[in-house]
Design a protein around this motif. Sequence first.
Motif, PDB file in Angstrom:
ATOM      1  N   LEU A 103       0.832  -1.215   0.000  1.00  0.00           N
ATOM      2  CA  LEU A 103       0.000   0.000   0.000  1.00  0.00           C
ATOM      3  C   LEU A 103       0.859   1.254   0.000  1.00  0.00           C
ATOM      4  O   LEU A 103       2.055   1.200   0.287  1.00  0.00           O
ATOM      5  CB  LEU A 103      -0.862   0.014   1.269  1.00  0.00           C
ATOM      6  N   ARG A 104       0.222   2.393  -0.259  1.00  0.00           N
ATOM      7  CA  ARG A 104       0.930   3.672  -0.068  1.00  0.00           C
ATOM      8  C   ARG A 104       1.119   3.879   1.429  1.00  0.00           C
ATOM      9  O   ARG A 104       0.223   3.599   2.219  1.00  0.00           O
ATOM     10  CB  ARG A 104       0.090   4.820  -0.646  1.00  0.00           C
ATOM     11  N   ASP A 105       2.266   4.402   1.813  1.00  0.00           N
ATOM     12  CA  ASP A 105       2.541   4.524   3.251  1.00  0.00           C
ATOM     13  C   ASP A 105       1.483   5.365   3.975  1.00  0.00           C
ATOM     14  O   ASP A 105       1.074   5.037   5.083  1.00  0.00           O
ATOM     15  CB  ASP A 105       3.964   5.060   3.507  1.00  0.00           C
ATOM     16  N   ASP A 106       0.984   6.401   3.304  1.00  0.00           N
ATOM     17  CA  ASP A 106       0.001   7.299   3.933  1.00  0.00           C
ATOM     18  C   ASP A 106      -1.291   6.570   4.319  1.00  0.00           C
ATOM     19  O   ASP A 106      -2.009   6.998   5.215  1.00  0.00           O
ATOM     20  CB  ASP A 106      -0.369   8.435   2.973  1.00  0.00           C
ATOM     21  N   ASP A 107      -1.595   5.487   3.595  1.00  0.00           N
ATOM     22  CA  ASP A 107      -2.860   4.779   3.818  1.00  0.00           C
ATOM     23  C   ASP A 107      -2.755   3.697   4.886  1.00  0.00           C
ATOM     24  O   ASP A 107      -3.764   3.185   5.359  1.00  0.00           O
ATOM     25  CB  ASP A 107      -3.331   4.125   2.502  1.00  0.00           C
TER      26      ASP A 107
END
Length: 286
Positions: A51-55
Motif C-alpha cells: 500500500l501507499r505509506d500514507d494509507d
Amino acid sequence: MSEVLKIAIQKSGRLYDDSVKMLKDCGIGLKNGINRLKTEADNFPMEIYFLRDDDIPQYVEDAVAHIGIVGENIVYEKNKQVNIVEQLGFGKCRLSIAVGKNEKYERASFLNNKRIATTYPLLVQKFLDKNKVNAEIHAISGSVEIAPGIGLADAIVDLVSSGSTLFMNGLKEVETVLESQAVLVKNKNLDSIRQELLDKFLFRIRAVKKAKNNKYILLNAPNNKLNEIISLLPGMKSPTVLPLAEPGWSSVHSVLDENDFWDIITRLKEAGAQGILVVPIEKMIL
Ligand code: PRT
Ligand code: ZN
C-alpha cells in the motif's frame, strides 16, 4: 487459510526494501505473485498487502490489515487509532523546520505571523501550539522544499535525512519537530489468534534486531592476562574460555554490543589479546 496475520507494507519507496528484508531476516519469504496488491508468505501464516505509506494507518485501524510497517512521522500525522508495538531501526529521518540560509532563526518565535509550507499540518500545528506561536500553515502535497523559493512560504517543515535537498534549495535546518523511524503498528482490537501470531513475529523481529546490534568476538589470550581480558568482556552470561593447543594460551569467545565495540577492542589489545576475530551474528535469542 483465513487465520493469517495480514501485514501492510509500503508498495514502493524508501521503506519497501528494508521492510521486505526484515521479513526475510525473520524467516518469512514472499511468494512471487504477479498480483502486486497482496501476496502470501512462504512459511508463516501471513498475507502481505502493498500500500501507499500514507494509507497504512487507516487500513490498520479498520483491521483490513492487522499490522503494518510505516514511519512514525506518518503514524503521528495521520493520528489513527493504532498502537505502535516496535521501533524497527530503519527509515530513520527527522521532521525539521528549515528557513532560508541567510535568515536568523534563534527560537520558534521566529515563526510568528510567518507562512509555513508542509505536508505535516497536524504535527506542525502541535509544535506551534506547544511553543505558543501563531503562524499560517500551507498544507501542500509535495516538493515542499521549493515553497520558499517561489514565494509561497517563509519556512518549511519537511523530512530530512542527509540534508542535501535543503542545501540544494538554499535552505538550512533550524529545529527538529520529530525524530522518526519505521515502526510496527497494530490494530487495537486484535483477536487472540492474531495476537499470538503477532507475538511469534515480534519474537523473531527482536532476535534479529538484537543480533544486528551485537558482534561475536573470538580472541587469543596469554593465560597470565586472562583475568584482565575477561573483565573487559560482558558476554551473554560470561565469556567462554577454551585452552589452545599451545600451552599457556587460551581462546576467549564473547558477544559485544556494537556501541561499545571500538572502545573495548582497543582495551583488549592493550591488555594483551591477539588474533582478534569479529563476526556478525544472524539471530540472538536470550
Ligand atoms: O508512494 P508513497 O506515498 O508510499 O511514498 P512517499 O513518497 O510518500 O514516501 P517515501 O518513500 O519518500 O518515504 C517513506 C518514508 O520513509 C517516510 O514516511 C519516512 O518515514 C521515511 N524517510 C526516511 C524519508 C526520508 N528518510 C527522506 N529523506 N522520507 C522522505 N524523505 C525525503 C524528504 O521528504 C525530502 O524530500 O527525502 C528528501 C530529503 O532527503 P535528504 O537526504 O536530501 O535530506
Ligand atoms: Zn506517502
